[in-house]
Design an enzyme around this catalytic site. Structure first.
Site, PDB file in Angstrom:
ATOM      1  N   TYR A  90       0.850  -1.184   0.000  1.00 13.78           N
ATOM      2  CA  TYR A  90       0.000   0.000   0.000  1.00 13.78           C
ATOM      3  C   TYR A  90       0.892   1.242   0.000  1.00 13.78           C
ATOM      4  O   TYR A  90       1.638   1.474   0.950  1.00 13.78           O
ATOM      5  CB  TYR A  90      -0.916   0.029   1.224  1.00 13.78           C
ATOM      6  CG  TYR A  90      -1.941  -1.075   1.284  1.00 13.78           C
ATOM      7  CD1 TYR A  90      -2.279  -1.804   0.163  1.00 13.78           C
ATOM      8  CD2 TYR A  90      -2.575  -1.382   2.479  1.00 13.78           C
ATOM      9  CE1 TYR A  90      -3.221  -2.815   0.220  1.00 13.78           C
ATOM     10  CE2 TYR A  90      -3.523  -2.394   2.550  1.00 13.78           C
ATOM     11  CZ  TYR A  90      -3.837  -3.103   1.418  1.00 13.78           C
ATOM     12  OH  TYR A  90      -4.770  -4.111   1.476  1.00 13.78           O
ATOM     13  N   ASN A 118      -0.372 -12.993   1.227  1.00  7.86           N
ATOM     14  CA  ASN A 118      -1.289 -12.674   0.135  1.00  7.86           C
ATOM     15  C   ASN A 118      -0.972 -13.515  -1.095  1.00  7.86           C
ATOM     16  O   ASN A 118       0.096 -13.386  -1.678  1.00  7.86           O
ATOM     17  CB  ASN A 118      -1.182 -11.189  -0.212  1.00  7.86           C
ATOM     18  CG  ASN A 118      -2.137 -10.808  -1.327  1.00  7.86           C
ATOM     19  OD1 ASN A 118      -3.233 -11.352  -1.422  1.00  7.86           O
ATOM     20  ND2 ASN A 118      -1.734  -9.892  -2.180  1.00  7.86           N
ATOM     21  N   GLY A 142     -12.974   0.032   3.706  1.00  7.78           N
ATOM     22  CA  GLY A 142     -12.070   0.987   3.095  1.00  7.78           C
ATOM     23  C   GLY A 142     -12.811   2.284   2.857  1.00  7.78           C
ATOM     24  O   GLY A 142     -13.807   2.314   2.138  1.00  7.78           O
TER      25      GLY A 142
END
Length: 280
Positions: A18, A74, A239
């Site tokens: 991110y 991930n 989010g």
């Protein structure tokens, strides 16, 4: 983050990818009030022992924390043996860098393999899977993960409850210039919105908005409450881009009645069936 905490949020999900790691630095101390998860991306350097250990150390340094509550892998890395991944996750937990580890976007078969490796070598198995879950993405969370939940205790932490904003209705009249679908790198979302399937989904979203109005809540609040009603879902990741969105999303329905759930299933027409139901 302060508003979120004051309203009962106690988990923040960060990732080394991110903003190229800068998202970790936006979390200013004191952070001991919060639980944190750290997200290691297979797309960056794989899930080798080296990346798992160095990647988590990097996140902890940026967060100015001694440990995170859970570290996620991930996507499975086909170039790293499952035993290496499980041993590395066990190592960072034993070193006090994380309390638990979980997976994200792993198949049920891959999660079961990790569990089997952990049991075979007396290592620590994953406890949670991060999965996409919303009105139009149901099969994995409602059919596949419940089997793992009952067999080995793996829970679910779900993301994208609003389907990238689709469920809010912002794309009902096209793609706004300030929306995510209009941003660079999100051409796939714009194509999804403008596709035939996207138009069918938008038609159903309009009906869901009418149902939300009748229940006295917003479409976003209804969608998040719908996600939380599912068995095995421990938490739903939100989010948001401003405090107004955050406060709206936190004001979810106190409960989903069986009647409301049935009405939503009938409206969507996509309820998945388990193997047992199929055999019956």
């Amino acid at each position: 983050m302060t508003i979120a905490y004051e309203n009962g949020v106690n988990l923040f999900d960060t990732a080394e990818v991110y903003a190229s790691g800068r998202s970790d630095r936006t979390a200013e101390p004191p952070l001991k009030l919060f639980s944190f998860s750290s997200f290691l991306a297979e797309t960056e350097r794989g899930l080798s022992r080296k990346h798992i250990i160095e990647g988590l150390r990097g996140s902890l340094s940026r967060l100015q924390l001694d440990y995170v509550d859970i570290v996620f892998a991930n996507r499975n890395d086909v170039n790293s043996p499952m035993e290496e991944i499980v041993r590395a996750m066990t190592f960072v937990i034993n070193q006090g860098m994380a309390m638990y580890w979980g997976t994200s976007r792993w198949s049920a078969m891959e999660i079961m393999e990790a569990y089997s490796v952990a049991r075979q070598f007396n290592l620590i198995p994953p406890v949670c899977e991060q999965a996409e879950y919303h009105y139009f993405q149901r099969d994995k969370v409602e059919v596949q993960l419940p089997e793992l939940y009952h067999k080995i205790g793996v829970g679910a932490m779900t993301w994208s409850p609003l389907a990238c904003g689709l469920i809010t209705g912002k794309y009902s009249d096209g793609v706004p210039e300030c929306s995510r679908a209009a941003m660079k790198g999100y051409q796939w979302l714009k194509e999804r919105v403008n596709s035939e399937e996207g138009r069918r989904q938008l038609a159903k979203i309009k009906e869901l908005h009418l149902l939300a109005d009748r229940l006295g809540c917003t479409a976003a609040q209804l969608a998040i409450a719908w996600c939380l009603r599912s068995e095995g879902v421990s938490s739903v990741l939100l989010g948001v881009s401003n405090t107004d969105q955050l406060l709206e999303n936190l004001g979810i329905l106190s409960q989903m009645t069986p009647q409301t759930i049935t009405e939503i299933d009938a409206l969507l027409g996509n309820k998945p069936h388990s193997k047992k139901e199929s055999r019956a």
